[in-house]
Design an enzyme around this catalytic site. Structure first.
Site, PDB file in Angstrom:
ATOM      1  N   GLY A  28       0.769  -1.136  -0.184  1.00 53.54           N
ATOM      2  CA  GLY A  28      -0.019  -0.123   0.158  1.00 53.54           C
ATOM      3  C   GLY A  28       1.001   1.454   0.097  1.00 53.54           C
ATOM      4  N   LEU A  30       0.508   3.542  -2.062  1.00 50.83           N
ATOM      5  CA  LEU A  30       1.108   3.554  -3.448  1.00 50.83           C
ATOM      6  C   LEU A  30       1.673   4.732  -4.031  1.00 50.83           C
ATOM      7  CD1 LEU A  30      -2.158   1.627  -5.068  1.00 50.83           C
ATOM      8  CD2 LEU A  30       0.149   0.429  -4.057  1.00 50.83           C
ATOM      9  N   HIS A  34       4.720   1.911  -7.670  1.00 46.53           N
ATOM     10  CA  HIS A  34       4.036   0.921  -7.551  1.00 46.53           C
ATOM     11  C   HIS A  34       3.037   0.983  -9.212  1.00 46.53           C
ATOM     12  CE1 HIS A  34       4.303   1.395  -3.147  1.00 46.53           C
ATOM     13  NE2 HIS A  34       4.405   0.027  -3.469  1.00 46.53           N
TER      14      HIS A  34
END
Ligand code: PAF
Length: 274
Positions: A28, A30, A34
């Site tokens: 996570g 992000l 990513h």
């Protein structure tokens, strides 16, 4: 986009897919790094699964598990906008039970560099990646080269356990000044962010030296350490081959130069493949 919080929901959602599956596992928070994995996976597969799970078993005692940046709402939006088919966001209890069977990092490659500084980290990382790869049933899974040792160990796990998935290495994404993107960069103050650039600068210095014909590892490391003086402390500068064995002399096409250093609160890593 289907958001699945349980294994059952994930299995149900997967029934709606037909064709190749690309998978991007994340913790996570992000960022553009990513996003580049997600975009590549989107392009190269019929379907795309992303997972967000802050995996407790890969954090050591005293590390930043509780403080690790969590941005679920923003992450969900990013995944929606990136045409993710399934976003898997399990809880710890979904992913782990007590007294589990564990897989371990290999005794040599898993315990140098990051593995030496963070003993146990790679055991937990491999444990969760094995579970996530199995659950996603992906054809292709995407990992950044920034975590070079993680990438090498996952590739080895897939080979050693005869897992039916392709591991796709993806390029490091940097900000416009050269800082390798990381969720932990959010811990840096503006002044620290400037100093953190010494990691990528040290790798640029190494590139220049190699391009000028200097292959001697000791000399390259010495020069890199000079550039790294701006960091609060340097954990390692290492020059290894693609199997993570230390080199005396750079082998063009088979070398990774890695650096780990503390700047302010976060411990930063960066590397260069030559
Ligand atoms: O690189 C990461 O974010 C994590 O190590 C991974 C691969 C998602 C496993 O938790």
């Amino acid at each position: 986009m289907i958001i699945a919080h349980t294994i059952e929901a994930l299995e149900e959602a997967k029934k709606t897919l037909s064709g190749s599956i690309g998978f991007v596992p994340t913790m996570g928070a992000l960022h553009q790094g990513h996003l580049s994995l997600i975009q590549q996976a989107r392009k190269e597969n019929d379907h795309l699964i992303v997972s967000i799970f802050v995996n407790p078993t890969q954090f050591l005692e005293g590390e930043d598990l509780d403080a690790y940046p969590r941005k679920d709402e923003a992450d969900i939006k990013i995944c929606e906008l990136s045409s993710v088919d399934i976003l898997f966001m399990p809880t710890v209890n979904t992913m782990y039970e007590e007294d589990e069977l564990c897989i371990g990092a290999p005794a040599v490659r898993g315990y140098v560099l990051e593995g030496e500084k963070r003993p146990g980290h790679f055991d937990g990382m491999l444990q969760i990646v094995m579970k996530l790869l199995n659950l996603s049933a992906a054809n292709n899974a995407y990992f950044g080269k920034k975590d070079a040792q993680q990438l090498a160990l996952i590739t080895q796990m897939v080979k050693n356990y005869f897992m039916d998935v392709h591991i796709i290495p993806c390029e490091i994404v940097r900000d416009d000044k050269g800082l390798a993107l990381s969720s932990r960069n959010t811990y840096l103050t503006a002044e620290e962010k400037e100093r953190a650039l010494c990691l990528s600068r040290s790798l640029k210095r190494a590139t220049k030296l190699v391009m000028a014909g200097e292959l001697d590892v000791k000399k390259i490391k010495q020069e890199m350490l000079e550039v790294l003086q701006e960091a609060d402390s340097v954990e390692y500068v290492s020059i290894v081959n693609r199997e993570f064995k230390a080199l005396d002399s750079v082998e063009i096409g088979n070398t990774i130069i890695l650096v780990a250093a503390w700047v302010g609160k976060p411990r930063l890593i960066d590397n260069l493949w030559i």
